[in-house]
Design a protein around this motif. Structure first.
Motif, PDB file in Angstrom:
ATOM      1  N   GLY A 273      45.842  50.217 141.936  1.00 38.89           N
ATOM      2  CA  GLY A 273      44.783  50.868 142.685  1.00 38.89           C
ATOM      3  C   GLY A 273      43.408  50.250 142.502  1.00 38.89           C
ATOM      4  O   GLY A 273      42.396  50.903 142.749  1.00 38.89           O
ATOM      5  N   MET A 274      43.354  48.990 142.106  1.00 36.51           N
ATOM      6  CA  MET A 274      42.071  48.360 141.795  1.00 36.51           C
ATOM      7  C   MET A 274      41.237  48.138 143.058  1.00 36.51           C
ATOM      8  O   MET A 274      41.743  47.747 144.109  1.00 36.51           O
ATOM      9  CB  MET A 274      42.321  47.021 141.108  1.00 36.51           C
ATOM     10  CG  MET A 274      41.071  46.349 140.579  1.00 36.51           C
ATOM     11  SD  MET A 274      41.542  44.868 139.616  1.00 36.51           S
ATOM     12  CE  MET A 274      39.928  44.261 139.146  1.00 36.51           C
ATOM     13  N   ALA A 275      39.915  48.430 142.953  1.00 31.04           N
ATOM     14  CA  ALA A 275      38.980  48.215 144.056  1.00 31.04           C
ATOM     15  C   ALA A 275      37.669  47.682 143.496  1.00 31.04           C
ATOM     16  O   ALA A 275      37.408  47.783 142.295  1.00 31.04           O
ATOM     17  CB  ALA A 275      38.750  49.510 144.830  1.00 31.04           C
ATOM     18  N   ALA A 279      27.422  46.110 146.774  1.00 31.20           N
ATOM     19  CA  ALA A 279      26.139  46.594 147.293  1.00 31.20           C
ATOM     20  C   ALA A 279      25.346  45.411 147.801  1.00 31.20           C
ATOM     21  O   ALA A 279      25.176  44.409 147.107  1.00 31.20           O
ATOM     22  CB  ALA A 279      25.368  47.337 146.205  1.00 31.20           C
ATOM     23  N   ALA A 280      24.844  45.532 149.044  1.00 32.27           N
ATOM     24  CA  ALA A 280      24.060  44.447 149.643  1.00 32.27           C
ATOM     25  C   ALA A 280      23.232  45.009 150.776  1.00 32.27           C
ATOM     26  O   ALA A 280      23.711  45.846 151.554  1.00 32.27           O
ATOM     27  CB  ALA A 280      24.982  43.336 150.163  1.00 32.27           C
ATOM     28  N   GLY A 281      21.972  44.550 150.878  1.00 28.60           N
ATOM     29  CA  GLY A 281      21.118  44.942 151.993  1.00 28.60           C
ATOM     30  C   GLY A 281      20.916  46.432 152.118  1.00 28.60           C
ATOM     31  O   GLY A 281      20.832  46.954 153.235  1.00 28.60           O
ATOM     32  N   GLY A 282      20.875  47.144 150.984  1.00 30.19           N
ATOM     33  CA  GLY A 282      20.674  48.587 151.028  1.00 30.19           C
ATOM     34  C   GLY A 282      21.916  49.379 151.351  1.00 30.19           C
ATOM     35  O   GLY A 282      21.869  50.609 151.469  1.00 30.19           O
ATOM     36  N   ARG A 286      33.174  49.896 149.440  1.00 29.04           N
ATOM     37  CA  ARG A 286      34.274  49.835 148.475  1.00 29.04           C
ATOM     38  C   ARG A 286      35.460  49.152 149.153  1.00 29.04           C
ATOM     39  O   ARG A 286      35.886  49.540 150.240  1.00 29.04           O
ATOM     40  CB  ARG A 286      34.666  51.234 148.020  1.00 29.04           C
ATOM     41  CG  ARG A 286      35.755  51.281 146.950  1.00 29.04           C
ATOM     42  CD  ARG A 286      36.026  52.730 146.542  1.00 29.04           C
ATOM     43  NE  ARG A 286      36.963  52.814 145.431  1.00 29.04           N
ATOM     44  CZ  ARG A 286      38.276  52.845 145.559  1.00 29.04           C
ATOM     45  NH1 ARG A 286      38.815  52.798 146.777  1.00 29.04           N
ATOM     46  NH2 ARG A 286      39.065  52.920 144.501  1.00 29.04           N
ATOM     47  N   PHE A 287      36.022  48.139 148.474  1.00 31.90           N
ATOM     48  CA  PHE A 287      37.156  47.394 149.027  1.00 31.90           C
ATOM     49  C   PHE A 287      38.326  47.453 148.046  1.00 31.90           C
ATOM     50  O   PHE A 287      38.177  47.112 146.872  1.00 31.90           O
ATOM     51  CB  PHE A 287      36.782  45.928 149.284  1.00 31.90           C
ATOM     52  CG  PHE A 287      35.631  45.758 150.233  1.00 31.90           C
ATOM     53  CD1 PHE A 287      35.802  45.988 151.586  1.00 31.90           C
ATOM     54  CD2 PHE A 287      34.380  45.368 149.768  1.00 31.90           C
ATOM     55  CE1 PHE A 287      34.743  45.823 152.468  1.00 31.90           C
ATOM     56  CE2 PHE A 287      33.314  45.215 150.641  1.00 31.90           C
ATOM     57  CZ  PHE A 287      33.495  45.443 151.997  1.00 31.90           C
ATOM     58  N   GLU A 288      39.498  47.883 148.525  1.00 27.46           N
ATOM     59  CA  GLU A 288      40.701  47.936 147.684  1.00 27.46           C
ATOM     60  C   GLU A 288      41.398  46.576 147.708  1.00 27.46           C
ATOM     61  O   GLU A 288      41.595  45.985 148.777  1.00 27.46           O
ATOM     62  CB  GLU A 288      41.657  49.021 148.183  1.00 27.46           C
ATOM     63  CG  GLU A 288      42.844  49.248 147.250  1.00 27.46           C
ATOM     64  CD  GLU A 288      43.619  50.503 147.588  1.00 27.46           C
ATOM     65  OE1 GLU A 288      44.795  50.588 147.201  1.00 27.46           O
ATOM     66  OE2 GLU A 288      43.049  51.396 148.244  1.00 27.46           O
TER      67      GLU A 288
END
Length: 397
Positions: A273-275, A279-282, A286-288
């Motif tokens: 289940g790793m994700a 954070a970028a440009g405000g 979340r990517f699994e």
């Protein structure tokens, strides 16, 4: 075969009455695992004497030639062997315990195989001496000593760090003073066999990144986890599709920067289940992660505000309209035929992209002013399966 013992039948008394010993040996070879079937020497009975045989590949030693430590190991091996043989044979040979009757301790022969494992072979099994006044259970007395250890079945199971089973995976096994490369089965298991309590062994991945050591104990499990490595790739673009080279972003709280192509790539050990949190440009996303790195490419779109266009100052007079110049683009198929009505994009290394679509002749005219002198561009097209099918029909017609 190699003869390891010979004796006059006048000096022996059989204890398994009414049975043909040659047939007994044949049944033992059929019913027992090879390890325990080899514990009983091959037998040939003549009119006046008997002969017992072993494997010619091994250098058999009598029990009396063993060191004290070797004798203890032999006793432990015989204890495990007797327990297993009597359990396996069960009702088929209710007299199986009599197989372990021998006339003297030196009918116990032993050797070590190519990987250092102890193997014991009994000669004159199922016979006792006629000359001995008091019958002694030689093997029973030997295996009843307090130093005799038990053997336990050892099955190694290997999983990957993401929870997947390591099926048919090679690994390095160090056991019994021998190191060898072996492989798990379809279930991720490897049967090492029965080892004496207190023996140690280790399991290591072939690249050396994972190493686990074990000590054999009653009821113990021998589970190993190998790393499953995968990669993820972040592609950072603005709303126009322009790559953002040297762009700063955060991955799981760590500051990273994109490369010259506007990308950031990292290798990780995958967990269930790793994700990743990016954070970028405000913004935060979340990517699994998947096992296959091809499924771990993620696109980050940065919304950039464009500066307002300054007003055009008035001109005293309208200059003459300049003559436009065009650049011709022609797209051809592999066989040289035109590719009509096909959208395309002309992309510079930096700067805005130029879009267009070919006409029925596979050609398109583009305003030359859209291009900068001496700047390199590349044409990108995407020929879909539907377009290919329609194009082939038109060519065939």
């Amino acid at each position: 075969m190699k003869e390891i013992s010979r004796q006059s039948l006048m000096k022996l008394h059989d204890v398994i009455h009414g049975q043909n010993y040659v047939n007994i040996k044949a049944r033992l070879n059929q019913l027992l695992p090879e390890e325990y079937a080899k514990a009983f020497a091959g037998i040939k009975l003549l009119d006046t004497e008997g002969m017992w045989y072993g494997d010619k590949r091994y250098n058999y030693q009598p029990f009396s030639a063993a060191s004290e430590d070797d004798k203890k190991e032999i006793a432990s091996w015989l204890k495990a062997c007797k327990e297993q043989v009597c359990e396996i044979l069960g009702e088929k040979m209710p007299w199986a315990h009599k197989l372990f009757v021998i006339p003297t301790p030196d009918e116990i022969f032993w050797y070590r195989n190519g990987v250092g494992e102890l193997q014991v072979t009994l000669a004159q099994w199922g016979f006792e001496s006629k000359l001995a006044g008091h019958k002694v259970d030689i093997i029973g007395s030997l295996i009843s000593q307090p130093y005799v250890k038990s053997q336990h079945e050892v099955v190694i199971h290997i999983d990957y760090s993401d929870g997947g089973v390591a099926a048919n995976v090679p690994f390095v096994l160090n056991a019994l003073s021998n190191t060898q490369e072996v492989k798990t089965n379809d279930d991720g298991d490897y049967r090492l066999g029965r080892l004496f309590e207190g023996k140690t062994f280790s399991v290591e991945s072939t690249d050396g990144s994972n190493h686990t050591e074990f000590t054999v104990e009653a009821g113990a499990s021998y589970n190993v986890t190998f790393d499953w490595n995968t990669k993820f790739r972040l592609v950072v673009e603005n709303q126009k599709g322009e790559r953002k080279a040297g762009y700063e972003l955060s991955v799981d709280g760590t500051r990273v920067v994109t490369d010259g192509e506007g990308c950031y790539e990292q290798e990780v050990v995958l967990r269930p289940g790793m994700a990743i949190e990016v954070a970028a440009g405000g913004m935060s996303e979340r990517f699994e992660l998947q096992r296959d790195a091809d499924g771990n490419e993620f696109r980050i779109v940065i919304n950039e505000q464009e500066p307002p266009t300054p007003p055009t100052p008035p001109t005293p007079s309208t200059p003459p309209t300049p003559v436009k110049e065009y650049i011709m683009v022609k797209l051809l198929d592999y066989d040289g035929s035109p590719l009509p009505h096909l959208p395309f994009v002309i992309r510079p290394k930096k700067g805005p992209v130029i879009e267009g679509t070919t006409d029925e002749n596979g050609e398109a005219q583009l305003d030359k002013s859209l291009f900068e002198p001496k700047k390199k561009y590349r044409i990108e097209t995407h020929v879909t399966a539907q377009y290919r099918e329609e194009h082939n029909k038109q060519k065939n017609n």
